[in-house]
Design a protein around this motif. Structure first.
Motif, PDB file in Angstrom:
ATOM      1  N   ILE A 234       0.711  -1.224  -0.095  1.00  0.00           N
ATOM      2  CA  ILE A 234       0.040  -0.018  -0.036  1.00  0.00           C
ATOM      3  C   ILE A 234       0.924   1.236  -0.028  1.00  0.00           C
ATOM      4  N   SER A 235       2.113   1.185   0.986  1.00  0.00           N
ATOM      5  CA  SER A 235       2.841   2.620   1.066  1.00  0.00           C
ATOM      6  C   SER A 235       3.470   2.603  -0.422  1.00  0.00           C
ATOM      7  N   SER A 236       3.696   1.704  -0.960  1.00  0.00           N
ATOM      8  CA  SER A 236       4.753   1.702  -2.182  1.00  0.00           C
ATOM      9  C   SER A 236       3.725   2.276  -3.430  1.00  0.00           C
ATOM     10  N   ILE A 237       2.407   1.763  -3.232  1.00  0.00           N
ATOM     11  CA  ILE A 237       1.651   2.092  -4.407  1.00  0.00           C
ATOM     12  C   ILE A 237       1.194   3.804  -4.194  1.00  0.00           C
ATOM     13  N   LEU A 238       0.833   4.194  -2.829  1.00  0.00           N
ATOM     14  CA  LEU A 238       0.950   5.520  -2.615  1.00  0.00           C
ATOM     15  C   LEU A 238       2.169   6.499  -3.236  1.00  0.00           C
ATOM     16  N   LEU A 239       3.200   5.956  -2.839  1.00  0.00           N
ATOM     17  CA  LEU A 239       4.501   6.672  -3.054  1.00  0.00           C
ATOM     18  C   LEU A 239       4.588   6.807  -4.386  1.00  0.00           C
ATOM     19  N   ILE A 240       4.406   5.538  -5.233  1.00  0.00           N
ATOM     20  CA  ILE A 240       4.572   5.711  -6.461  1.00  0.00           C
ATOM     21  C   ILE A 240       3.632   6.672  -7.292  1.00  0.00           C
ATOM     22  N   ALA A 241       2.419   6.587  -6.774  1.00  0.00           N
ATOM     23  CA  ALA A 241       1.321   7.442  -7.411  1.00  0.00           C
ATOM     24  C   ALA A 241       1.629   9.034  -7.359  1.00  0.00           C
ATOM     25  N   VAL A 242       2.177   9.126  -6.070  1.00  0.00           N
ATOM     26  CA  VAL A 242       2.614  10.836  -5.687  1.00  0.00           C
ATOM     27  C   VAL A 242       3.892  10.964  -6.614  1.00  0.00           C
ATOM     28  N   GLY A 243       4.827  10.039  -6.681  1.00  0.00           N
ATOM     29  CA  GLY A 243       5.940  10.267  -7.518  1.00  0.00           C
ATOM     30  C   GLY A 243       5.886  10.465  -8.995  1.00  0.00           C
ATOM     31  N   MET A 244       4.768   9.588  -9.633  1.00  0.00           N
ATOM     32  CA  MET A 244       4.325   9.700 -10.828  1.00  0.00           C
ATOM     33  C   MET A 244       3.628  11.219 -11.118  1.00  0.00           C
ATOM     34  N   TYR A 245       2.925  11.604 -10.400  1.00  0.00           N
ATOM     35  CA  TYR A 245       2.281  12.798 -10.449  1.00  0.00           C
ATOM     36  C   TYR A 245       3.287  13.872 -10.404  1.00  0.00           C
ATOM     37  N   GLY A 246       4.249  13.832  -9.570  1.00  0.00           N
ATOM     38  CA  GLY A 246       5.223  14.799  -9.453  1.00  0.00           C
ATOM     39  C   GLY A 246       6.233  14.842 -10.532  1.00  0.00           C
TER      40      GLY A 246
ATOM     41  N   PRO B 134      24.862  17.131 -11.642  1.00  0.00           N
ATOM     42  CA  PRO B 134      25.250  17.516 -10.490  1.00  0.00           C
ATOM     43  C   PRO B 134      24.306  18.346  -9.646  1.00  0.00           C
ATOM     44  N   SER B 135      23.703  19.540 -10.276  1.00  0.00           N
ATOM     45  CA  SER B 135      22.741  20.316  -9.339  1.00  0.00           C
ATOM     46  C   SER B 135      21.599  20.112 -10.199  1.00  0.00           C
ATOM     47  N   ILE B 136      20.363  19.553  -9.504  1.00  0.00           N
ATOM     48  CA  ILE B 136      19.038  19.614  -9.963  1.00  0.00           C
ATOM     49  C   ILE B 136      18.214  20.200  -9.065  1.00  0.00           C
ATOM     50  N   ALA B 137      17.124  20.889  -9.763  1.00  0.00           N
ATOM     51  CA  ALA B 137      16.033  21.641  -9.194  1.00  0.00           C
ATOM     52  C   ALA B 137      15.399  20.953  -8.318  1.00  0.00           C
ATOM     53  N   THR B 138      14.798  21.597  -7.173  1.00  0.00           N
ATOM     54  CA  THR B 138      14.249  20.798  -6.125  1.00  0.00           C
ATOM     55  C   THR B 138      12.974  20.011  -6.791  1.00  0.00           C
ATOM     56  N   GLU B 139      12.258  20.712  -7.541  1.00  0.00           N
ATOM     57  CA  GLU B 139      10.852  19.998  -8.186  1.00  0.00           C
ATOM     58  C   GLU B 139      10.923  19.143  -9.192  1.00  0.00           C
ATOM     59  N   MET B 140      12.425  18.737  -9.708  1.00  0.00           N
ATOM     60  CA  MET B 140      12.889  17.842 -10.408  1.00  0.00           C
ATOM     61  C   MET B 140      13.119  16.841  -9.072  1.00  0.00           C
ATOM     62  N   LEU B 141      13.841  16.992  -8.186  1.00  0.00           N
ATOM     63  CA  LEU B 141      14.628  15.916  -7.300  1.00  0.00           C
ATOM     64  C   LEU B 141      13.383  15.252  -6.303  1.00  0.00           C
ATOM     65  N   TRP B 142      12.600  15.893  -6.029  1.00  0.00           N
ATOM     66  CA  TRP B 142      11.800  15.278  -4.743  1.00  0.00           C
ATOM     67  C   TRP B 142      11.057  14.021  -5.582  1.00  0.00           C
ATOM     68  N   PRO B 143      10.167  14.262  -6.550  1.00  0.00           N
ATOM     69  CA  PRO B 143       9.672  13.174  -7.277  1.00  0.00           C
ATOM     70  C   PRO B 143      10.851  11.783  -7.596  1.00  0.00           C
ATOM     71  N   LEU B 144      11.795  12.138  -7.731  1.00  0.00           N
ATOM     72  CA  LEU B 144      12.992  11.172  -7.986  1.00  0.00           C
ATOM     73  C   LEU B 144      12.903  10.279  -6.541  1.00  0.00           C
ATOM     74  N   VAL B 145      13.137  11.073  -5.656  1.00  0.00           N
ATOM     75  CA  VAL B 145      13.365  10.524  -4.488  1.00  0.00           C
ATOM     76  C   VAL B 145      12.221   9.674  -3.980  1.00  0.00           C
ATOM     77  N   ILE B 146      11.014  10.197  -4.201  1.00  0.00           N
ATOM     78  CA  ILE B 146       9.895   9.449  -3.776  1.00  0.00           C
ATOM     79  C   ILE B 146       9.762   8.190  -4.534  1.00  0.00           C
ATOM     80  N   MET B 147      10.144   8.004  -5.871  1.00  0.00           N
ATOM     81  CA  MET B 147       9.904   6.968  -6.784  1.00  0.00           C
ATOM     82  C   MET B 147      10.995   6.140  -6.156  1.00  0.00           C
ATOM     83  N   ILE B 148      12.014   6.649  -5.919  1.00  0.00           N
ATOM     84  CA  ILE B 148      13.075   5.267  -5.468  1.00  0.00           C
ATOM     85  C   ILE B 148      12.690   4.715  -4.116  1.00  0.00           C
ATOM     86  N   LEU B 149      12.150   5.520  -3.455  1.00  0.00           N
ATOM     87  CA  LEU B 149      11.518   4.999  -2.086  1.00  0.00           C
ATOM     88  C   LEU B 149      10.402   4.150  -2.483  1.00  0.00           C
ATOM     89  N   GLY B 150       9.459   4.732  -3.225  1.00  0.00           N
ATOM     90  CA  GLY B 150       8.158   3.566  -3.564  1.00  0.00           C
ATOM     91  C   GLY B 150       8.586   2.380  -4.385  1.00  0.00           C
TER      92      GLY B 150
END
Lengths: 222, 214, 52, 250
Positions: free
Chosen positions: D28-40, D196-212
């Motif tokens: 469940i938590s992975s599906i939620l995280l992946i959904a959020v990450g995909m949206y982002g 090396p430097s990536i914008a925050t709004e690009m980074l957070w979906p990636l982190v969430i997807m990896i977690l998911g």
């Protein structure tokens, strides 16, 4: 201890020589793979000089793969390998000796003839020595990796494809650096960096390979 | 800790406790326990497929048991100080002869123990092998191969002989000689573990494990 | 809406990787689930056989 | 967490129950995280100034590549534990890792190719990252095939454990030799996905997807390990009572 290892070494040489047709097969495979490229690509020196590195190493890999299928199999079938694990000498050293004798029998002929094959690819001068040196440094690693694959698959009836699947990914670094060494020396660059890498890989596989192979043998004859 | 070196006065001893072996989900055998001292003979009997060979291979250390312990002179056999394999000679169904070597070369290809020439020739004589010594092992008959393999055990000077159906494939005179040799080995303080089908001829054992019941 | 699907001309590649990712992951879950179900059934039939 | 409680995890009943209990939560938590990450990743993050919208593929490529490598290391560690302590739990974990890891490797390859096609014009250039990923797939396949071709389970467990360990020692060597070879071939390719430097709004979906993806891997692994343990322990009383319930005891 040394006496025991010498006995095993000489016995393996003797037995392998009496199974000469097996060995000849891998030797012929090496020569044919090397020769088929000039025959199919045409007689263009610059092209041949470009491909000789990869061709040599692929041919050596195939020849090793073919020959090493039989390093442990006959001894497992007739039961003499399980007797080797039952004496009081360390199996790792026994396996090491066995692999060394197999290297002498299967790889030395390839190394000896590689100079002639290289000259038929229009390689000249020092580069011929580099070709021979490259094979001298890379075949021990190939033989050790193949021995591990052979030990893992010795209880399987048709191990050929599985052995290839195990060996080829693991021997990729050796293939890459071996081909590079030959390519470098032909294009006149100092080839010592890839050769040092091959030397390092040789020490690495020769020191750890027999330990893992001995463990695999114990598992396979269980 | 007892002194266990060769030539010491302490007797050798093999102790097996609650040995069991499963392969995938099938029980091969379980709750095998026995104690074997010098001069004793253990017979493992049972019909085909009851796990006699597997039990022998476990005792030798070729197969790792699912449970239980094997102690040689009170030391577990997987202990690095345990010199179990120095005293062990095993002959299974496979005769461990290399077909590309002659019978003589096969006999010479053992690197432990040094036996007298007299003893060697008398064993070979009794098995009737003298004529065939220079033939390649692949040319020998099954009985002759078995005899070469058995000669190797008889000449090995090991304490514990583990023999899987030793008399199989042997002719009458070979069987008689082997039984006499096994008896002599026991009289000299050797130890013996054999298997047999129930109808095989064999020595009278000191103890017997019947795998049919287990 | 259409520009979201177009993805600046890369729509096929982006949505293709989205779809294939989802498909592989779902198949992965289905096979794991099926494997679990079949083992439980296997164990059940084993137990009932054992009882007889 | 002391050593003793880690050791307790080696007990099949406890581990089995843990797998069964945790699996839905992971899922469940992975599906939620992946959904959020995909949206982002697909809608919120701005297009890359160089690669445009095609860069959004990294939200699928990087997590699967990460999980594929993590799964191999996890498999090798389980194999070492299994060989050392002859633990059925560790061997079940290692065996269950392989097909999951292979499928994530496959995903990383496919998404890498889908990324490469618009960027390089061909689906396959011998990029170092993709090549190592391909070799990783072969290592997984070798593991799976070796396990399939040895009928005796404990023998197969131990033989494949050796292969996994040898593989994990070799992966860095293979990777760096491919990188080295690659840099000699092609002077400059845009082979690095993450700058090396990536914008925050690009980074957070990636982190969430990896977690998911990691949690999804955990979910698959729990399910498969539970199944594998059930096969191995089907003779034991604890499993029989768990599955049939109290009827068995009555």
């Amino acid at each position: 201890m040394m006496k025991v290892l010498r006995i095993i070494f000489l016995k393996d040489l003797k037995v392998s020589l009496r199974r000469w047709s097996d060995l000849l097969t891998s030797f012929i495979l090496f020569v044919l793979v090397c020769l088929i490229f000039p025959l199919t690509l045409g007689n263009d020196p610059s092209l041949l000089l470009k491909i000789i590195g990869p061709v040599m190493l692929v041919a050596a890999l195939l020849a090793t793969l073919l020959a090493m299928q039989n390093i442990f199999r006959p001894d497992v079938l007739n039961g003499s390998l399980e007797q080797l694990t039952l004496n009081s000498y360390p199996l790792t050293l026994i396996i090491c000796t066995k692999i060394f004798s197999f290297w002498v029998i299967t790889s030395l002929p390839l190394i000896l003839i590689s100079g002639f094959i290289a000259s038929s690819y229009y390689v000249t001068g020092n580069s011929i020595l580099i070709v021979i040196l490259t094979l001298l440094l890379s075949t021990p690693s190939l033989v050790h990796i193949s021995a591990l694959a052979a030990a893992l698959t010795v209880a399987i009836r048709y191990p050929g494809a599985l052995m290839a699947l195990i060996i080829i990914p693991l021997s990729l670094p050796i293939m890459i650096f071996g081909a590079k060494a030959i390519e470098f020396s032909i294009s006149g660059i100092d080839a010592s960096a890839p050769l040092y890498f091959l030397l390092g890989m040789m020490f690495f596989t020769c020191s750890l390979g027999p330990v893992v192979t001995a463990a695999a043998i114990k598992i396979s004859i269980d | 800790m007892t002194q266990t070196g060769r030539g010491s006065l302490t007797q050798h001893n093999l102790q097996i406790n609650f040995l069991e072996l499963y392969r995938n989900d099938d029980r091969i055998f379980s709750e095998i326990s026995f104690d074997l001292s010098e001069g004793q003979h253990l017979l493992i009997s049972g019909a085909n497929g009851t796990g006699k060979t597997s039990l022998l291979r476990v005792i030798c250390g070729l197969t790792i048991p699912t449970g239980g312990t094997i102690l040689w002179n009170q030391l577990a056999t997987n202990n690095i100080d345990c010199r179990y394999h120095e005293h062990l000679a095993y002959l299974g169904h496979k005769n461990a002869l290399i077909p590309e070597l002659t019978a003589r070369e096969n006999l010479e290809y053992t690197f432990e123990g040094n036996r007298s020439i007299n003893r060697t020739s008398s064993v070979l004589e009794a098995f009737g092998l003298n004529k065939y010594l220079d033939q390649y092992a692949e040319k020998l008959s099954n009985g002759q191969i078995r005899k070469v393999a058995l000669s190797r055990i008889l000449l090995s000077e090991k304490t514990l002989w583990i023999l899987d159906e030793p008399v199989a494939n042997l002719d009458t005179s070979g069987t008689q000689f082997l039984l006499a040799e096994m008896q002599a080995h026991l009289d000299q303080g050797g130890m013996l573990i054999t298997t047999s089908n129930l109808n095989d001829q064999t020595l009278k054992p000191n103890s017997e494990i019947n795998l049919d019941k287990a | 809406m259409p520009e979201i699907f177009a993805m600046g001309g890369y729509g096929f590649y982006v949505w293709g990787s989205v779809l294939i990712s989802i498909a592989v992951l779902v198949i992965n879950w289905i096979t794991a689930h099926k494997k679990f179900k079949s083992t439980i059934n296997e164990v059940k039939s084993f137990i009932s056989k054992d009882k007889e | 967490m002391n050593l003793k409680s880690i050791y307790k995890l080696g007990s099949p009943p406890l581990f089995y129950k843990l797998c069964i209990v945790l699996e839905p939560w992971y899922l469940i938590s992975s599906i939620l995280l992946i959904a959020v990450g995909m949206y982002g990743g697909l809608f919120v993050a701005p297009p890359d100034y160089q690669m445009g919208d095609a860069f959004r593929i990294i939200y699928f490529h990087v997590p699967s590549a990460y999980v594929s490598m993590m799964a191999y290391v996890f498999m090798a560690v389980s194999a070492i534990i299994g060989l050392t302590w002859r633990s059925n739990v560790a061997f079940s974990l290692a065996k269950s890792c392989a097909p999951i890891g292979a499928s994530f490797t496959f995903l990383a390859l496919i998404t890498g190719m889908l990324w490469g096609k618009p960027m390089w014009g061909t689906a396959w250039v011998w990029d170092a990252r993709l090549t190592s990923e391909l070799i990783l797939l072969f290592l997984y396949l070798a593991y799976i095939m070796l396990h399939l071709s040895i009928p005796d389970r404990s023998k197969a467990d131990r033989a494949t454990a050796l292969l996994a360990i040898v593989g994990v020692v070799n992966i860095p060597i293979i990777h760096y030799s491919v990188v080295w070879w690659n840099t000699l071939h092609q002077a400059s390719t845009i082979s690095k996905f993450a700058k090396p430097s990536i914008a925050t709004e690009m980074l957070w979906p990636l982190v969430i997807m990896i977690l998911g993806y990691t949690l999804l891997f955990a979910a698959f692994l729990s399910k498969r390990t539970a199944a594998e343990l059930a096969v191995r322990e089907k003779r034991t009383r604890w499993l029989q009572t768990l599955i049939v319930g109290d009827k068995n005891n009555a």
